[in-house]
Design an enzyme around this catalytic site. Structure first.
Site, short mmCIF file in Angstrom:
data_model
loop_
_atom_site.label_atom_id
_atom_site.label_comp_id
_atom_site.label_asym_id
_atom_site.label_seq_id
_atom_site.Cartn_x
_atom_site.Cartn_y
_atom_site.Cartn_z
CB ALA A 45 -0.90 -0.02 1.24
CD GLU A 65 -2.23 -7.85 2.60
OE1 GLU A 65 -1.94 -6.66 2.43
OE2 GLU A 65 -3.07 -8.23 3.43
N GLY A 91 0.90 -5.13 1.06
CA GLY A 91 -0.16 -5.27 0.07
C GLY A 91 0.35 -5.85 -1.24
N1 CAA Z 1 4.51 3.46 0.01
C1 CAA Z 1 4.97 4.68 -0.37
N2 CAA Z 1 6.26 4.95 -0.58
C2 CAA Z 1 7.13 3.95 -0.39
C3 CAA Z 1 6.74 2.66 0.01
C4 CAA Z 1 5.35 2.43 0.22
N3 CAA Z 1 4.86 1.25 0.57
N4 CAA Z 1 7.83 1.90 0.12
C5 CAA Z 1 8.88 2.67 -0.21
N5 CAA Z 1 8.46 3.91 -0.53
C6 CAA Z 1 9.27 5.04 -0.97
C7 CAA Z 1 10.24 5.50 0.11
O1 CAA Z 1 9.62 6.39 0.99
C8 CAA Z 1 11.33 6.13 -0.72
O2 CAA Z 1 10.88 7.41 -1.07
P1 CAA Z 1 11.89 8.65 -1.16
O3 CAA Z 1 12.90 8.28 -2.21
O4 CAA Z 1 11.02 9.78 -1.54
O5 CAA Z 1 12.52 8.79 0.19
C9 CAA Z 1 11.35 5.28 -1.97
O6 CAA Z 1 10.09 4.60 -2.03
C10 CAA Z 1 12.46 4.22 -1.97
O7 CAA Z 1 12.39 3.51 -0.75
P2 CAA Z 1 13.68 3.27 0.14
O8 CAA Z 1 14.48 4.52 0.22
O9 CAA Z 1 13.20 2.67 1.42
O10 CAA Z 1 14.48 2.23 -0.75
P3 CAA Z 1 15.16 0.88 -0.34
O11 CAA Z 1 15.64 0.29 -1.60
O12 CAA Z 1 16.08 1.07 0.80
O13 CAA Z 1 13.97 -0.06 0.23
C11 CAA Z 1 11.82 -1.12 0.31
C12 CAA Z 1 12.88 -0.41 -0.56
C13 CAA Z 1 12.37 -2.45 0.83
C14 CAA Z 1 10.61 -1.35 -0.55
C15 CAA Z 1 11.47 -0.22 1.52
O14 CAA Z 1 11.15 1.07 1.05
C16 CAA Z 1 10.33 -0.68 2.34
O15 CAA Z 1 10.50 -1.52 3.21
N6 CAA Z 1 9.12 -0.11 2.11
C17 CAA Z 1 7.99 -0.32 2.97
C18 CAA Z 1 7.31 -1.61 2.69
C19 CAA Z 1 6.12 -1.76 3.58
O16 CAA Z 1 6.17 -1.55 4.79
N7 CAA Z 1 4.98 -2.14 2.97
C20 CAA Z 1 3.78 -2.34 3.69
C21 CAA Z 1 2.90 -1.13 3.47
S1 CAA Z 1 1.46 -1.24 4.45
C22 CAA Z 1 0.46 -2.24 3.60
O17 CAA Z 1 0.78 -2.76 2.55
C23 CAA Z 1 -0.86 -2.42 4.28
C24 CAA Z 1 -1.68 -3.45 3.68
O18 CAA Z 1 -1.70 -4.58 4.12
C25 CAA Z 1 -2.60 -3.12 2.60
#
Ligand code: CAA
Length: 704
Positions: free
Chosen positions: A67, A119, A116
């Site tokens: 998400a 999922e 998500g």
């Molecule tokens: N939503 C929005 N933005 C996101 C994102 C997300 N889920 N995941 C990453 N981004 C953004 C970051 O904020 C970052 O933005 P900026 O460059 O503007 O700072 C950019 O994408 C790159 O991310 P990272 O700097 O973190 O890059 P990385 O290569 O170190 O890591 C990653 C990549 C492993 C995907 C890491 O970003 C991460 O762990 N993201 C979160 C994943 C997460 O927690 N997902 C669950 C979301 S909640 C959900 O999904 C609820 C549900 O059940 C429906």
């Protein structure tokens, strides 16, 4: 045929398989535009006679990171990223569309499939992954639970035990583990390739779409034995960093197994909506954003960084050894230099022992440990550092000792080599002043144990040049740490604030509290340890020695040390110990009462509420000073430092977030009150806390 259905989703049909390729932003976050584009594409394909099956793909770095976290923060949404509306289908609806699609859908996973994103992949009828893919449900790290059927589908694919482990720790699993566990069906180097299309075509030709929600084989045992889920989750629940989200997730998993998929989905939705609106999740989402902001400090030019192939570490003690292991674990060749053979041997033996422990615990393979060891060499001669790109000094905390070391380094390393000090308090400017090239000096303040704790305060001195700063910062990132850039002051950000807290903890003892009460208050708040337990573990003699050297006193702590109570290592400190088991000691209570009496202090009952405010608000005030002085760039940087270096509970967001959440005006008023109560002017509100319109202000960079 190639036909773009939407600019963020590409669509083509090969051998009867429609390839839908998501290409949205950096990580294919499932925001409303992408959800809309995917559902439009699926709608078009449903009735297309040329399409027998679908292959759903992402980008090399990400199938999807889940998400769109930024949508959770929209005021009108309240987690309403999940709600349908003009913006398009919500994630649950999209997932249902995939699962109920009349033709088999295969998810082709590259990079990460998280939250998500996973999922969505689990709702597909089959999954293939590239061998480097990583899969996980990290929602718990944001104070959430999976919100689009993950609590129901994951146990149906991998069984309740593996599912609970993934959901409650948020950890990612490798594609190989995913294959073994049944989360993916096949590994294919490139899930968008002709081979993958062939796999998906075969699948479409030979099987009717099998919905994950209808697979009950792996949950049958747990479904027949109510209570299994709670039992399997007990251990992870105890260790959970966010107990609120963990409880919520367990409830949803349990309902989905013990009752039905649909009932689990209802519980999941209720709990998700409750959690997404909770202060605990808002705090963790703030930390997620703050960590990413801290990766972009002002004036940092990553391109200016030098590549570090060879590093030196001065000092093979606890810190030096930990830093050595952290560098070597990232493939950097390390030479550890000590002054004495015995200290060097002890340090190298400790590294061996730490590696053996991680092998025996299964966190590292023997091959990994051997490879890491082969990169480490001990030496008694600075001349062996000649080819180093970076040297980190982790010697005794004494300015003269450090200045001598840096002067020696000047004579032995090349002019390009960056010199870092791991000092926790001393001035980087004074260390740099005695060197020939002060521009190549900076601080890299690690936290103990340095091979485990993620934080590194990257201390930028007045003379530190761009290449030095960039090299320190990018090397810290490369070895898996969370670097935060700070400027020079006594104790930098973390220890400067900790010192203020320690002072208050000592004052509280003098005024009427006892160690057990103070520690319990901080543990109730969410810290793993209170200040006195922490002191006993670290050893009270170190602070005592430093205070004596600097002409300072801490009446209770000094009296304990004079009585030979140095903490756990002497079996007696603020508490008495049988091994690691601690108990309150009447002797300590008497000693504290005597110290108060000798100082003429009339002891009083102190409430838990006052203890919490007296420990936290002065720290926050120091944080405000730190911001005003420009020692830290943003309030969020301070929060990251406390969350990553001092185990500040993530669900409380960090001290500056906590202040904003509690109310800046309230914090300022209470500080004025405590300043008067204790006749301590240092407690008067400082920095942004002292501003006139403080009642509505927020810590800079944080919401009010
Ligand atoms: N939503 C929005 N933005 C996101 C994102 C997300 N889920 N995941 C990453 N981004 C953004 C970051 O904020 C970052 O933005 P900026 O460059 O503007 O700072 C950019 O994408 C790159 O991310 P990272 O700097 O973190 O890059 P990385 O290569 O170190 O890591 C990653 C990549 C492993 C995907 C890491 O970003 C991460 O762990 N993201 C979160 C994943 C997460 O927690 N997902 C669950 C979301 S909640 C959900 O999904 C609820 C549900 O059940 C429906």
């Amino acid at each position: 045929m190639t036909e773009p259905a939407h600019r963020i989703v590409a669509l083509d049909i090969v051998d009867g398989v429609a390839r839908i390729t998501m290409n949205h932003g950096q990580v294919n976050a499932l925001g409303h535009e992408l959800r809309r584009a995917l559902s439009d594409a699926l709608e078009r394909l449903a009735g297309d006679p040329a399409v027998a099956g679908v292959l759903l793909l992402g980008q090399p770095q990400a199938f999807s990171a889940g998400a769109d976290i930024t949508e959770f923060n929209m005021p009108e949404s309240g987690g309403a990223e999940m709600n349908s509306g003009p913006a398009g289908p919500d994630l649950r609806e999209l997932v249902a569309l995939v699962e109920d699609f009349p033709k088999p859908i295969t998810a082709g996973i590259t990079g990460v499939a998280l939250g998500g994103g996973l999922e969505l992949a689990m709702a597909a009828h089959a999954r293939i992954a590239s061998p480097t893919a990583r899969l996980g449900l990290p929602e718990i790290t944001l104070g959430l639970l999976p919100g689009a059927g993950g609590t129901g589908r994951l146990p149906r694919l991998v069984g309740p035990e593996r599912a609970l482990d993934m959901i409650l720790t948020g950890k990612q699993v490798s594609a190989y583990d995913a294959l073994t566990d049944g989360l993916v069906d096949a590994l294919i180097e490139d899930p968008g390739s002709a081979e993958a299309v062939h796999w998906a075509a075969e699948y479409a030709a030979t099987r009717a779409p099998l919905r994950t929600r209808d697979r009950t084989g792996s949950i049958a045992g747990a479904a027949a034995a109510p209570g299994t889920v709670s039992r399997l989750a007990a251990d992870a629940l105890r260790k959970a960093k966010d107990p609120y989200a963990a409880h919520a997730a367990i409830k949803a998993v349990s309902a989905g197994i013990e009752q039905s998929f649909d009932h689990g989905a209802v519980v999941e939705r209720e709990k998700f909506e409750e959690r997404v609106k909770s202060p605990e999740s808002a705090a963790q989402r703030h930390l997620f954003t703050a960590e990413r902001a801290a990766r972009k400090p002002a004036d940092l030019d990553p391109d200016a960084a030098r590549t570090v192939r060879r590093a030196g570490v001065i000092g093979a003690g606890t810190m030096g050894g930990g830093i050595t292991m952290a560098l070597a674990a990232a493939g950097i060749t390390v030479t550890v230099v000590e002054a004495e053979r015995s200290a060097l041997d002890r340090g190298l033996a400790q590294i061996e022992k730490n590696l053996a422990v991680s092998v025996s615990r299964g966190s590292r393979t023997q091959d990994d440990a051997d490879a890491l060891k082969s990169l480490i060499t001990g030496s008694l001669d600075y001349a062996d550092l000649a080819g180093a790109d970076l040297v980190i000094e982790a010697a005794f905390e004494d300015l003269q000792v450090k200045q001598d070391i840096f002067a020696t380094l000047d004579r032995h390393v090349g002019p390009e080599c960056v010199l870092a000090s791991n000092t926790s308090y001393l001035s980087i400017d004074m260390i740099a002043a005695g060197t020939v090239l002060p521009g190549r000096v900076l601080g890299m303040h690690f936290f103990s144990p340095a091979n485990v704790m993620p934080l590194v305060e990257v201390v930028r001195g007045a003379a530190t040049n761009a290449a030095t700063l960039a090299t320190g910062f990018t090397t810290a990132r490369r070895i898996g740490k969370t670097p935060v850039v700070v400027r020079v002051c006594h104790g930098f950000v973390g220890n400067r604030m900790l010192e203020v807290r320690s002072f208050q903890a000592e004052q509280l003892l003098l005024e009427g509290a006892l160690p057990g009460q103070v520690d319990a208050v901080l543990k109730d708040f969410g810290f793993r340890m209170g200040p006195f337990e922490m002191g006993d573990m670290a050893g009270l003699d170190i602070g005592w020695r430093n205070r004596k050297a600097e002409g300072r006193t801490a009446p209770t702590a000094d009296a304990l040390c004079e009585a030979g109570r140095f903490g756990q290592k002497t079996g007696r400190g603020y508490y008495a110990y049988d091994g690691r088991e601690r108990r309150d000691d009447p002797e300590v209570e008497q000693l504290i009462r005597d110290v108060s009496r000798n100082l003429g202090i009339i002891r009083r009952e102190i409430s838990d509420h006052e203890i919490l405010e007296r420990l936290l608000f002065p720290m926050i005030n120091e944080g405000a000073r730190i911001l005003a002085e420009g020692i830290a760039e943003r309030a969020g940087d301070i929060d990251v430092i406390w969350a990553k270096g001092y185990n500040w509970p993530a669900y409380r967001g960090g001290p500056m977030w906590y202040a904003s959440h509690t109310g800046i005006g309230y914090v300022a008023d209470r500080l004025r009150f405590y300043a008067e109560q204790t006749a301590d002017v240092t407690l008067l509100p400082a920095g942004f806390l002292a501003e006139d319109d403080v009642a509505v202000a927020a810590a800079p960079g944080l919401p009010g």
